[in-house]
Design a protein around this motif. Structure first.
Motif, PDB file in Angstrom:
ATOM      1  N   GLU A 211      58.919  59.806  64.435  1.00  0.00           N
ATOM      2  CA  GLU A 211      59.787  58.504  64.951  1.00  0.00           C
ATOM      3  C   GLU A 211      59.314  57.648  64.134  1.00  0.00           C
ATOM      4  O   GLU A 211      59.298  57.000  63.660  1.00  0.00           O
ATOM      5  N   TRP A 212      57.558  57.405  64.507  1.00  0.00           N
ATOM      6  CA  TRP A 212      56.799  55.950  63.194  1.00  0.00           C
ATOM      7  C   TRP A 212      57.179  56.535  61.438  1.00  0.00           C
ATOM      8  O   TRP A 212      57.752  55.779  61.339  1.00  0.00           O
ATOM      9  N   MET A 213      57.318  58.151  60.898  1.00  0.00           N
ATOM     10  CA  MET A 213      57.271  57.847  60.111  1.00  0.00           C
ATOM     11  C   MET A 213      58.797  57.763  59.621  1.00  0.00           C
ATOM     12  O   MET A 213      59.498  57.288  58.356  1.00  0.00           O
ATOM     13  N   ARG A 214      59.548  57.952  60.523  1.00  0.00           N
ATOM     14  CA  ARG A 214      60.714  57.731  59.516  1.00  0.00           C
ATOM     15  C   ARG A 214      60.731  56.175  59.522  1.00  0.00           C
ATOM     16  O   ARG A 214      62.103  56.095  58.960  1.00  0.00           O
ATOM     17  N   ALA A 215      60.815  55.893  60.207  1.00  0.00           N
ATOM     18  CA  ALA A 215      60.813  54.257  60.586  1.00  0.00           C
ATOM     19  C   ALA A 215      59.978  53.598  59.529  1.00  0.00           C
ATOM     20  O   ALA A 215      60.218  52.369  59.003  1.00  0.00           O
ATOM     21  N   SER A 216      59.106  54.148  59.173  1.00  0.00           N
ATOM     22  CA  SER A 216      58.423  54.067  58.128  1.00  0.00           C
ATOM     23  C   SER A 216      57.158  54.894  57.435  1.00  0.00           C
ATOM     24  O   SER A 216      56.534  55.239  57.907  1.00  0.00           O
ATOM     25  N   PRO A 217      58.260  55.227  56.321  1.00  0.00           N
ATOM     26  CA  PRO A 217      57.747  56.281  55.763  1.00  0.00           C
ATOM     27  C   PRO A 217      56.539  56.430  54.739  1.00  0.00           C
ATOM     28  O   PRO A 217      55.900  57.242  54.231  1.00  0.00           O
TER      29      PRO A 217
ATOM     30  N   CYS B 273      50.084  56.908  59.432  1.00  0.00           N
ATOM     31  CA  CYS B 273      50.781  56.257  59.684  1.00  0.00           C
ATOM     32  C   CYS B 273      51.497  54.859  60.181  1.00  0.00           C
ATOM     33  O   CYS B 273      49.982  55.026  61.425  1.00  0.00           O
ATOM     34  N   ALA B 274      51.953  54.113  60.936  1.00  0.00           N
ATOM     35  CA  ALA B 274      51.917  53.118  60.816  1.00  0.00           C
ATOM     36  C   ALA B 274      53.459  52.298  61.080  1.00  0.00           C
ATOM     37  O   ALA B 274      54.121  52.294  60.427  1.00  0.00           O
ATOM     38  N   ARG B 275      52.823  52.058  62.430  1.00  0.00           N
ATOM     39  CA  ARG B 275      54.328  51.113  63.194  1.00  0.00           C
ATOM     40  C   ARG B 275      54.412  50.083  63.473  1.00  0.00           C
ATOM     41  O   ARG B 275      53.396  50.053  64.086  1.00  0.00           O
ATOM     42  N   GLU B 276      55.419  48.851  63.001  1.00  0.00           N
ATOM     43  CA  GLU B 276      55.068  47.047  63.549  1.00  0.00           C
ATOM     44  C   GLU B 276      53.501  47.044  63.517  1.00  0.00           C
ATOM     45  O   GLU B 276      53.081  46.528  64.695  1.00  0.00           O
ATOM     46  N   GLY B 277      52.845  47.683  62.515  1.00  0.00           N
ATOM     47  CA  GLY B 277      51.401  46.830  62.674  1.00  0.00           C
ATOM     48  C   GLY B 277      50.108  48.042  63.325  1.00  0.00           C
ATOM     49  O   GLY B 277      49.336  47.297  63.141  1.00  0.00           O
ATOM     50  N   ARG B 278      50.851  48.582  63.929  1.00  0.00           N
ATOM     51  CA  ARG B 278      49.748  49.757  64.701  1.00  0.00           C
ATOM     52  C   ARG B 278      49.945  51.239  63.808  1.00  0.00           C
ATOM     53  O   ARG B 278      50.350  51.313  63.101  1.00  0.00           O
ATOM     54  N   PRO B 279      47.718  51.267  63.194  1.00  0.00           N
ATOM     55  CA  PRO B 279      48.117  52.645  63.246  1.00  0.00           C
ATOM     56  C   PRO B 279      48.104  54.097  63.964  1.00  0.00           C
ATOM     57  O   PRO B 279      48.115  53.509  65.532  1.00  0.00           O
ATOM     58  N   TYR B 280      48.414  54.630  63.465  1.00  0.00           N
ATOM     59  CA  TYR B 280      48.007  56.223  63.959  1.00  0.00           C
ATOM     60  C   TYR B 280      48.376  57.112  63.600  1.00  0.00           C
ATOM     61  O   TYR B 280      48.000  57.407  62.472  1.00  0.00           O
ATOM     62  N   VAL B 281      46.672  58.242  64.030  1.00  0.00           N
ATOM     63  CA  VAL B 281      46.185  59.190  62.887  1.00  0.00           C
ATOM     64  C   VAL B 281      46.975  60.875  63.779  1.00  0.00           C
ATOM     65  O   VAL B 281      45.693  60.617  64.754  1.00  0.00           O
ATOM     66  N   VAL B 282      46.977  60.957  63.451  1.00  0.00           N
ATOM     67  CA  VAL B 282      46.859  62.967  64.031  1.00  0.00           C
ATOM     68  C   VAL B 282      46.714  63.939  63.074  1.00  0.00           C
ATOM     69  O   VAL B 282      46.858  64.004  61.665  1.00  0.00           O
ATOM     70  N   PRO B 283      45.729  65.068  63.260  1.00  0.00           N
ATOM     71  CA  PRO B 283      45.485  66.539  62.546  1.00  0.00           C
ATOM     72  C   PRO B 283      46.970  66.614  61.555  1.00  0.00           C
ATOM     73  O   PRO B 283      48.058  67.279  62.913  1.00  0.00           O
TER      74      PRO B 283
END
Length: 149
Positions: free
Chosen positions: A56-62, A25-35
């Motif tokens: 939080e991030w997926m709620r902000a950018s689905p 997922c991503a928020r404000e141009g930053r990526p985040y990867v989780v298992p």
């Protein structure tokens, strides 16, 4: 080594036969990867998590992606990328369906329930069942080839 593109049915077979993926997922141009562990049904991946950064991030950018990999013999592998949209499941029927898919495995709630630090009881939050509505599927496969006649 031969690399080929997987068809849609082959991609869905990989999703149906696996349950560990890596959610991006991503928020404000930053990526985040989780298992995540997931269940696949219809045109959706179903999953569970406690509230935290990914929720939080997926709620902000689905808009999200999920990578599912399958190892084969030697250097062989398959990978499928799911592009889709995050959707929480507040409806009791939908939550029960997600639970039924996920609970086929004894450790279905991992890693979504684990956090690096145990929160205080006063900070207790409800768990979140969610799904990824699949927009696009793509996949590739690597196969060993025998170059000798």
């Amino acid at each position: 080594m031969l690399i080929r593109t997987l068809g849609k049915l082959e991609c869905t077979k990989v999703l149906a036969e696996n349950r560990l993926g890596h959610l991006a997922c991503a928020r404000e141009g930053r990526p985040y990867v989780v298992p995540i562990y997931f269940g696949y049904e219809g045109n959706c991946l179903y999953a569970f998590s406690m509230p935290g950064k990914k929720i939080e991030w997926m709620r902000a950018s689905p808009v999200v992606s999920v990578l599912v990999e399958e190892r084969g013999r030697g250097r062989e592998w398959k990978s499928v990328i799911v592009d889709g949209n995050y959707e929480e499941l507040p409806d009791r029927f939908q939550r029960n369906r997600a639970w039924a898919l996920l609970s086929k495995y004894y450790d279905w709630w991992e890693p979504g329930a684990f956090k690096p630090v145990t929160p205080l009881m006063a900070d207790h939050s409800d768990h979140v069942f969610f799904r990824i509505l699949i927009d696009q599927l793509s996949g590739r496969e690597a196969k060993e080839t025998d170059l000798l006649p």
